[in-house]
Design a protein around this motif. Structure first.
Motif, PDB file in Angstrom:
ATOM      1  N   ALA A  97      62.170  48.278  58.831  1.00 29.27           N
ATOM      2  CA  ALA A  97      61.497  49.640  58.307  1.00 29.27           C
ATOM      3  C   ALA A  97      60.570  48.802  57.265  1.00 29.27           C
ATOM      4  CB  ALA A  97      63.016  49.731  57.448  1.00 29.27           C
ATOM      5  N   LEU A  98      59.719  49.168  56.780  1.00 29.40           N
ATOM      6  CA  LEU A  98      58.964  48.481  56.332  1.00 29.40           C
ATOM      7  C   LEU A  98      58.246  48.608  55.036  1.00 29.40           C
ATOM      8  CD1 LEU A  98      55.371  47.605  58.396  1.00 29.40           C
ATOM      9  CD2 LEU A  98      57.739  49.915  59.058  1.00 29.40           C
ATOM     10  N   ALA A  99      57.675  48.984  54.148  1.00 30.95           N
ATOM     11  CA  ALA A  99      56.517  49.816  53.695  1.00 30.95           C
ATOM     12  C   ALA A  99      54.975  49.188  52.944  1.00 30.95           C
ATOM     13  CB  ALA A  99      56.478  49.163  51.815  1.00 30.95           C
ATOM     14  N   LEU A 100      54.632  51.268  53.886  1.00 32.82           N
ATOM     15  CA  LEU A 100      53.466  51.093  54.645  1.00 32.82           C
ATOM     16  C   LEU A 100      52.962  51.742  53.059  1.00 32.82           C
ATOM     17  CD1 LEU A 100      54.034  52.830  58.139  1.00 32.82           C
ATOM     18  CD2 LEU A 100      53.473  50.318  57.019  1.00 32.82           C
ATOM     19  N   GLY A 101      50.534  51.131  53.182  1.00 31.13           N
ATOM     20  CA  GLY A 101      50.116  51.397  52.300  1.00 31.13           C
ATOM     21  C   GLY A 101      48.309  51.745  53.282  1.00 31.13           C
ATOM     22  N   THR A 102      47.180  52.390  53.106  1.00 29.40           N
ATOM     23  CA  THR A 102      45.728  52.580  53.062  1.00 29.40           C
ATOM     24  C   THR A 102      45.538  51.640  52.533  1.00 29.40           C
ATOM     25  OG1 THR A 102      45.554  54.379  51.725  1.00 29.40           O
ATOM     26  CG2 THR A 102      47.206  54.489  54.301  1.00 29.40           C
ATOM     27  N   PRO A 103      43.995  51.626  52.980  1.00 27.89           N
ATOM     28  CA  PRO A 103      43.341  50.302  51.931  1.00 27.89           C
ATOM     29  C   PRO A 103      42.822  51.141  51.370  1.00 27.89           C
ATOM     30  CG  PRO A 103      42.393  50.165  54.426  1.00 27.89           C
ATOM     31  CD  PRO A 103      44.007  51.879  54.439  1.00 27.89           C
ATOM     32  N   GLN A 119      50.862  46.142  55.200  1.00 27.02           N
ATOM     33  CA  GLN A 119      52.568  46.309  55.718  1.00 27.02           C
ATOM     34  C   GLN A 119      52.622  45.433  55.026  1.00 27.02           C
ATOM     35  OE1 GLN A 119      51.857  45.935  59.977  1.00 27.02           O
ATOM     36  NE2 GLN A 119      50.143  47.244  59.891  1.00 27.02           N
ATOM     37  N   HIS A 120      53.938  45.788  54.487  1.00 26.36           N
ATOM     38  CA  HIS A 120      55.130  44.840  53.381  1.00 26.36           C
ATOM     39  C   HIS A 120      56.585  44.914  53.747  1.00 26.36           C
ATOM     40  CE1 HIS A 120      54.414  47.236  50.062  1.00 26.36           C
ATOM     41  NE2 HIS A 120      52.882  47.405  50.657  1.00 26.36           N
ATOM     42  N   ASP A 121      57.451  44.129  52.879  1.00 27.81           N
ATOM     43  CA  ASP A 121      58.847  44.328  53.093  1.00 27.81           C
ATOM     44  C   ASP A 121      59.492  44.435  54.189  1.00 27.81           C
ATOM     45  OD1 ASP A 121      57.567  43.881  50.360  1.00 27.81           O
ATOM     46  OD2 ASP A 121      57.853  46.161  49.842  1.00 27.81           O
ATOM     47  N   PRO A 122      59.509  44.053  55.708  1.00 25.08           N
ATOM     48  CA  PRO A 122      59.868  44.170  56.160  1.00 25.08           C
ATOM     49  C   PRO A 122      61.568  44.232  56.501  1.00 25.08           C
ATOM     50  CG  PRO A 122      58.293  42.469  56.527  1.00 25.08           C
ATOM     51  CD  PRO A 122      58.040  42.629  55.637  1.00 25.08           C
ATOM     52  N   SER A 123      62.385  44.662  57.071  1.00 20.10           N
ATOM     53  CA  SER A 123      63.289  44.434  57.165  1.00 20.10           C
ATOM     54  C   SER A 123      63.468  45.109  58.266  1.00 20.10           C
ATOM     55  CB  SER A 123      63.882  45.405  55.590  1.00 20.10           C
ATOM     56  OG  SER A 123      65.360  46.069  55.829  1.00 20.10           O
ATOM     57  N   TRP A 124      65.283  44.492  59.179  1.00 16.27           N
ATOM     58  CA  TRP A 124      65.718  44.578  60.358  1.00 16.27           C
ATOM     59  C   TRP A 124      66.880  45.185  60.449  1.00 16.27           C
ATOM     60  CZ3 TRP A 124      63.463  43.728  65.119  1.00 16.27           C
ATOM     61  CH2 TRP A 124      62.457  42.978  65.419  1.00 16.27           C
TER      62      TRP A 124
END
Length: 347
Positions: free
Chosen positions: A191-197, A179-184
């Protein structure tokens, strides 16, 4: 898969071009109000990263952070990155790291909008460090990404007044543990960017409630990064990337907009076609989007641009020597006239 180089090792940042596009920490929050100053990053002759702001009405720039004398002239030893304005527009949170000043711990800092009153909020830990800070509406919560040398990333939320008590921002979804790039948003949703292993080189855009539940996918391309909410919390702007390489490894991307309720079912609208667009953010009045155009992630020769949010037209260069890191647009009380309104007369 590459591990993001730590800013304190910024002398080797050129090598980061071989890493995936999330190498530069970004996160943001666009809150409603008049259009104030835009905060952005610059990289100096010795690899130092400092924070600046731009007044659109006058074109005047202001340096917000400076390299102390003890570090001056040393190659790649100072990094201030990822400034994000609070909803009041009076404070900025940002990340700091250096390898030359023992009096200044590495971690997340807060300062006034003019760069004064800098103070430490949260120190780096030995095994992981916080990046991409963003404040919630009302300055109640501080959200950031924890990174480690194992390239793991986890978005966490903590009390702004007691930042050591952190909890996961996304709960109950083990599939998305990158998870990265959180935004309120102005309504208190993340909002955020989500990836998988197995797919660390790509991500979706998603939103989640402040309690870490009710996860909703906005895009499903696995090529999307750097989300930012519109002031009304109805739309999300982000960067969609395509990776290409020649003799020099290059990251390419353009700015897209999607409905925050899209759930990945409709194609987002593309606003740029230059393939060199990074870190889009919404203006507080909702009429414009600012972004950085740059040849790569660490080039000091990028530039700051503004365009119309509805269709990407009326693109305008407003500042040079910008780095493709996070930018943030300061909200002002709605009673104050937008500085961009004045600047538009010069377009």
């Amino acid at each position: 898969m590459c591990v993001r180089l730590r800013p304190r090792l910024v002398a080797g940042l050129v090598a980061a071009l071989a890493c995936f596009v999330a190498a530069v920490p970004v996160a943001e929050a666009s809150f409603a109000g008049g259009n104030g100053r835009i905060a952005f990053e610059r990289r100096g002759a010795h690899g130092e990263w400092t924070l600046w702001s731009l007044d659109l009405s006058s074109g005047r720039e202001q340096q917000l952070t400076r390299v102390p004398r003890v570090c001056a002239g040393r190659e790649g030893t100072w990094t201030d990155q990822g400034a994000s304005f609070s909803a009041s527009g009076q404070q900025l949170v940002y990340m700091h790291e250096d390898a030359c000043d023992p009096r200044r711990p590495d971690g997340i800092y807060v300062m006034r909008s003019d760069g004064t009153g800098q103070r430490l909020l949260l120190r780096d830990r030995p095994d992981k460090w916080p990046v991409s800070p963003a404040l919630s509406p009302g300055d109640r919560w501080l959200t950031f990404t924890f990174e480690s040398d194992r390239a793991a990333r986890e978005v966490v939320t903590t009390s702004f007044r007691r930042p050591d008590d952190a909890r996961r921002a996304v709960r109950g979804f083990p599939r998305y543990d990158y998870q990265h790039d959180p935004s309120w948003s102005a309504t208190g949703r993340l909002a955020l960017a989500l990836g998988t292993p197995r797919r660390l080189s790509g991500s979706h855009i998603a939103t989640v409630a402040a309690n870490g539940k009710d996860l909703r996918l906005v895009t499903r391309s696995m090529r999307d990064w750097q989300p930012d909410w519109s002031p009304t919390a109805s739309r999300i702007v982000f960067r969609r990337e395509a990776v290409g390489s020649s003799r020099r490894f290059t990251f390419r991307g353009d700015v897209f907009v999607a409905s925050a309720r899209n759930r990945g079912r409709r194609r987002p609208r593309r606003l740029t076609f230059s393939r060199d667009a990074f870190t889009p953010v919404w203006s507080p009045d909702g009429r414009y989007i600012a972004y950085v155009r740059a040849p790569d992630l660490v080039s000091p020769n990028g530039s700051l641009w503004i365009m119309r949010a509805t269709d990407g037209q009326q693109q305008r260069l407003v500042a040079r020597r910008a780095v493709a890191g996070r930018i943030s647009w300061q909200p002002q009380p709605p009673a104050r006239r937008s500085s961009l309104h004045h600047a538009a007369r010069m377009w």
